[in-house]
Design a protein around this motif. Structure first.
Motif, mmCIF file in Angstrom:
data_model
loop_
_atom_site.group_PDB
_atom_site.id
_atom_site.type_symbol
_atom_site.label_atom_id
_atom_site.label_comp_id
_atom_site.label_asym_id
_atom_site.label_seq_id
_atom_site.Cartn_x
_atom_site.Cartn_y
_atom_site.Cartn_z
ATOM 1 N N ARG A 119 41.510 43.515 29.639
ATOM 2 C CA ARG A 119 41.961 44.481 30.642
ATOM 3 C C ARG A 119 41.013 44.573 31.833
ATOM 4 N NH1 ARG A 119 46.772 44.413 30.518
ATOM 5 N NH2 ARG A 119 47.976 45.507 28.953
ATOM 6 N N ASN A 120 39.744 44.190 31.622
ATOM 7 C CA ASN A 120 38.810 44.210 32.753
ATOM 8 C C ASN A 120 39.172 43.157 33.791
ATOM 9 O OD1 ASN A 120 38.201 42.188 30.939
ATOM 10 N ND2 ASN A 120 35.970 42.417 31.099
ATOM 11 N N LEU A 121 39.823 42.066 33.355
ATOM 12 C CA LEU A 121 40.239 41.013 34.282
ATOM 13 C C LEU A 121 41.714 41.127 34.662
ATOM 14 C CD1 LEU A 121 38.509 37.893 32.664
ATOM 15 C CD2 LEU A 121 37.707 39.250 34.600
ATOM 16 N N PHE A 122 42.529 41.615 33.712
ATOM 17 C CA PHE A 122 43.976 41.683 33.924
ATOM 18 C C PHE A 122 44.463 43.122 33.724
ATOM 19 C CE2 PHE A 122 42.971 37.568 31.804
ATOM 20 C CZ PHE A 122 43.179 36.729 32.896
ATOM 21 N N PRO A 123 44.165 44.025 34.666
ATOM 22 C CA PRO A 123 44.541 45.435 34.488
ATOM 23 C C PRO A 123 46.039 45.704 34.610
ATOM 24 C CG PRO A 123 43.520 45.076 36.621
ATOM 25 C CD PRO A 123 43.385 43.791 35.889
ATOM 26 N N TYR A 124 46.824 44.771 35.089
ATOM 27 C CA TYR A 124 48.283 44.808 35.262
ATOM 28 C C TYR A 124 48.728 45.748 36.380
ATOM 29 C CZ TYR A 124 53.168 44.000 34.211
ATOM 30 O OH TYR A 124 54.478 43.630 34.308
ATOM 31 N N ASP A 125 48.187 46.945 36.456
ATOM 32 C CA ASP A 125 48.564 47.832 37.560
ATOM 33 C C ASP A 125 47.664 47.614 38.772
ATOM 34 O OD1 ASP A 125 46.303 48.875 36.399
ATOM 35 O OD2 ASP A 125 47.001 50.954 36.396
ATOM 36 N N GLU A 126 46.829 46.573 38.696
ATOM 37 C CA GLU A 126 46.029 46.134 39.836
ATOM 38 C C GLU A 126 46.157 44.610 39.930
ATOM 39 O OE1 GLU A 126 41.972 47.452 39.637
ATOM 40 O OE2 GLU A 126 42.539 49.305 38.607
ATOM 41 N N ILE A 127 45.677 44.040 41.027
ATOM 42 C CA ILE A 127 45.652 42.583 41.164
ATOM 43 C C ILE A 127 44.616 42.031 40.188
ATOM 44 C CG2 ILE A 127 45.295 40.648 42.753
ATOM 45 C CD1 ILE A 127 47.720 42.439 43.370
ATOM 46 N N LYS A 186 41.510 40.176 38.499
ATOM 47 C CA LYS A 186 40.176 40.046 39.078
ATOM 48 C C LYS A 186 39.549 38.696 38.697
ATOM 49 C CE LYS A 186 39.678 45.037 38.479
ATOM 50 N NZ LYS A 186 40.231 45.363 39.794
ATOM 51 N N ILE A 187 38.818 38.126 39.626
ATOM 52 C CA ILE A 187 38.061 36.895 39.382
ATOM 53 C C ILE A 187 36.593 37.277 39.297
ATOM 54 C CG2 ILE A 187 37.462 34.598 40.236
ATOM 55 C CD1 ILE A 187 40.086 34.650 41.859
ATOM 56 N N ALA A 188 36.031 37.187 38.096
ATOM 57 C CA ALA A 188 34.637 37.576 37.878
ATOM 58 C C ALA A 188 33.772 36.333 37.681
ATOM 59 C CB ALA A 188 34.533 38.489 36.660
ATOM 60 N N PHE A 189 32.482 36.493 37.917
ATOM 61 C CA PHE A 189 31.540 35.378 37.847
ATOM 62 C C PHE A 189 30.354 35.726 36.954
ATOM 63 C CE2 PHE A 189 33.925 34.869 41.692
ATOM 64 C CZ PHE A 189 34.043 33.504 41.882
ATOM 65 N N ILE A 215 46.513 29.962 27.752
ATOM 66 C CA ILE A 215 45.093 29.792 27.438
ATOM 67 C C ILE A 215 44.196 30.567 28.392
ATOM 68 C CG2 ILE A 215 44.660 27.709 28.825
ATOM 69 C CD1 ILE A 215 43.068 26.639 26.349
ATOM 70 N N THR A 216 44.652 30.832 29.618
ATOM 71 C CA THR A 216 43.802 31.528 30.595
ATOM 72 C C THR A 216 43.790 33.042 30.402
ATOM 73 O OG1 THR A 216 45.663 31.291 32.144
ATOM 74 C CG2 THR A 216 43.820 29.765 32.388
ATOM 75 N N ARG A 217 44.440 33.530 29.325
ATOM 76 C CA ARG A 217 44.282 34.942 28.927
ATOM 77 C C ARG A 217 43.867 35.030 27.457
ATOM 78 N NH1 ARG A 217 49.419 38.546 30.612
ATOM 79 N NH2 ARG A 217 50.499 36.837 29.509
ATOM 80 N N SER A 218 43.326 33.948 26.925
ATOM 81 C CA SER A 218 43.014 33.904 25.490
ATOM 82 C C SER A 218 41.521 34.119 25.244
ATOM 83 C CB SER A 218 43.439 32.550 24.917
ATOM 84 O OG SER A 218 42.610 31.529 25.436
ATOM 85 N N ASP A 219 41.200 34.424 23.994
ATOM 86 C CA ASP A 219 39.804 34.526 23.572
ATOM 87 C C ASP A 219 39.334 33.111 23.237
ATOM 88 O OD1 ASP A 219 37.360 34.945 22.307
ATOM 89 O OD2 ASP A 219 38.033 36.795 21.329
ATOM 90 N N ILE A 220 38.656 32.484 24.176
ATOM 91 C CA ILE A 220 38.286 31.067 24.042
ATOM 92 C C ILE A 220 37.375 30.847 22.835
ATOM 93 C CG2 ILE A 220 37.193 29.086 25.153
ATOM 94 C CD1 ILE A 220 39.819 29.936 26.481
ATOM 95 N N ASN A 266 39.214 27.512 39.842
ATOM 96 C CA ASN A 266 38.281 26.389 39.754
ATOM 97 C C ASN A 266 36.958 26.666 40.463
ATOM 98 O OD1 ASN A 266 39.160 26.260 42.422
ATOM 99 N ND2 ASN A 266 39.241 24.034 42.471
ATOM 100 N N PHE A 267 36.631 27.938 40.656
ATOM 101 C CA PHE A 267 35.392 28.290 41.342
ATOM 102 C C PHE A 267 34.193 28.115 40.411
ATOM 103 C CE2 PHE A 267 38.577 31.449 43.089
ATOM 104 C CZ PHE A 267 38.930 30.641 44.164
ATOM 105 N N PRO A 268 33.135 27.446 40.856
ATOM 106 C CA PRO A 268 31.941 27.307 40.010
ATOM 107 C C PRO A 268 31.386 28.673 39.624
ATOM 108 C CG PRO A 268 31.822 25.818 41.890
ATOM 109 C CD PRO A 268 32.996 26.721 42.140
ATOM 110 N N GLY A 269 31.062 28.818 38.350
ATOM 111 C CA GLY A 269 30.449 30.064 37.894
ATOM 112 C C GLY A 269 31.416 31.166 37.550
ATOM 113 N N ALA A 270 32.743 30.930 37.658
ATOM 114 C CA ALA A 270 33.710 31.949 37.252
ATOM 115 C C ALA A 270 33.704 32.070 35.724
ATOM 116 C CB ALA A 270 35.101 31.583 37.751
#
Length: 467
Positions: free
Chosen positions: A35-43, A45-48, A198-203, A238-242
């Motif tokens: 939820r910190n990255l995909f809050p749904y009621d917000e855009i 987020k791309i974190a690094f 996979i981009t919303r999974s627990d890797i 594809n940003f380095p450090g994301a």
């Protein structure tokens, strides 16, 4: 406590390194939906975290196709004849080295199965005909019945799917997936595991432990178990450090380094929800995936898949060669989709859109007429059988109109017109009149074709020109 990990030699860089920790399954009681990255009621987020992984570009890379599977999920189904024709085009486009390595099909309808049989009867080595099924034993019976050598299996991997759609725990769903994969291997069929979302999974908590088990099965049965990393919602960056799970290079690194998936058994499947399908796919190549899954013209769910034609040119730019791919087939495919299937390709679509190599601005047109390299991305006549065009406006002049006519109608040699041609002069008079009366927009192709037809009729010009 004494460190028990071994010091081993890394064959990729010939440096000593500590053996990686094993990643056990983390069987949580509540879903981790980030939820910190995909809050749904917000855009989203791309974190690094600035953890950088190295490039690992495979010696051989290739393209796979899902035009008849994911591509068919977003449009009216193709007829059997259309599928076979497109498959022939893909065979020609991929060239003698088979850069377009596989094409996957649904098996559920008689039409789809008929198309599979007809494509297999072609006897092509490439693209190989493969299928796609859900992780159910009923679906697997279809694969066995047809005699497929490989099939894709849907193995959704995010907690969104595991908890909310499948109503299982991580351990339950992993055991279910592994049982279907094992049954596939028992009959000698190579499974291709589609890790949906996979981009919303627990890797580290699910994806890597699951893939470790898949690699054990591959070793046990001596049959490749492929992994398709599916960016189902287009969240990859594809940003380095994301941070993962959004980092494409982080996902590929985790699968190859921590889960032990060989590059030749790994492919990326991207969607374009955030306009990143092509750049993410290229990144997956650069960091260790041999395969990129694509669809012709990007036709697919919602915003579509990675366009096949885009990755053909990405391949050439990365490798410095087309390796025998016949890129003129891309134009033939675009014409087939437009004229025979009735599909509308947006005019500004790269490589295949009507306007992709048309110059409209007057000052740009002047440069193109002097030397087309100034405003054309490469020799589009050579690679796509499409000459660079200059749109006609009040600044085009006789030379610009002659250039348009010769380019549009592909007139060469004695058939070509020059600025002294009566047809060119007549068209120029009509264009000047349009702008004298206050027009400010460029002349459309349809208008030019109409006025040329009118001039032909008026001057009794034969039918050998301007077809």
């Amino acid at each position: 406590m004494e460190e028990s990990r071994k010091v081993i030699l890394n064959p990729q860089n010939n440096l000593l390194q500590l053996e990686e920790h094993l990643y056990p399954l983390v069987d949580v009681t509540r879903p981790n939906t980030f939820r910190n990255l995909f809050p749904y009621d917000e855009i989203p987020k791309i974190a690094f975290n600035d953890r950088i992984v190295p490039h690992h570009f495979p010696e051989k890379i290739w393209i796979t196709d899902t035009t008849f599977r994911d591509g068919q999920q977003s449009r009216a189904p193709y007829t059997t004849e259309q599928i076979v024709t497109i498959f022939d085009y893909l065979h020609r486009l991929g060239g003698p080295k088979g850069i377009i390595k596989q094409s996957e099909f649904f098996l559920y309808s008689k039409k789809d199965r008929d198309a599979v049989y007809k494509c297999m009867e072609k006897g092509y080595e490439f693209p190989e005909v493969t299928s796609w099924i859900r992780a159910s034993k009923k679906d697997f019976e279809l694969v066995k019945e047809i005699g497929m050598k490989e099939t894709g299996i849907l193995v959704s991997c995010s907690d969104y799917h595991i908890f909310y759609k499948m109503k299982m725990t991580r351990r339950e769903v992993m055991n279910h997936y592994l049982s279907v994969v094992r049954e596939c291997l028992e009959t000698g069929i190579a499974p291709r595991c589609h890790l949906e979302d996979i981009t919303r999974s627990d890797i580290h908590g699910f994806v890597i432990p699951f893939c470790l088990e898949l690699m054990k099965l591959s070793e046990e049965y001596k049959i490749p178990v492929k992994i398709r990393a599916c960016d189902t919602m287009g969240y990859g960056v594809n940003f380095p450090g994301a941070v993962i799970p959004r980092s494409v290079q982080g996902i590929i690194y985790g699968l190859t380094t921590h889960a032990g998936v060989p590059s030749e058994m790994l492919e990326w499947h991207g969607h374009n929800d955030f306009y990143k399908a092509v750049s993410n796919s290229t990144t997956a190549w650069l960091y260790g995936a041999c395969g990129i899954n694509t669809s012709l013209f990007g036709i697919g769910e919602r915003t579509g898949n990675t366009p096949l034609e885009a990755m053909v040119f990405e391949y050439a730019q990365l490798k410095g060669t087309l390796d025998g791919m016949d890129t003129t087939v891309i134009t033939e495919l675009a014409e087939y989709f437009t004229k025979e299937i009735g599909y509308h390709i947006p005019p500004r679509t790269p490589f295949v859109g009507k306007n992709f190599n048309v110059t409209r601005a007057g000052i740009h047109a002047d440069g193109l007429l002097k030397n087309e390299e100034i405003y054309n991305i490469f020799d589009t006549g050579k690679f796509l059988n499409r000459q660079a065009l200059v749109s006609v406006s009040n600044t085009s002049g006789l030379a610009g109109i002659a250039h348009w006519i010769n380019s549009y109608f592909k007139l060469k040699g004695n058939d070509a017109v020059d600025k002294s041609s009566p047809v060119v002069v007549k068209v120029k008079e009509w264009v000047d009149k349009e702008y004298d009366e206050g027009r400010v927009t460029v002349i459309t192709d349809e208008e030019l074709i109409q006025i040329i037809n009118d001039v032909k009729s008026e001057m009794s010009i034969g039918e050998n020109k301007f077809q």
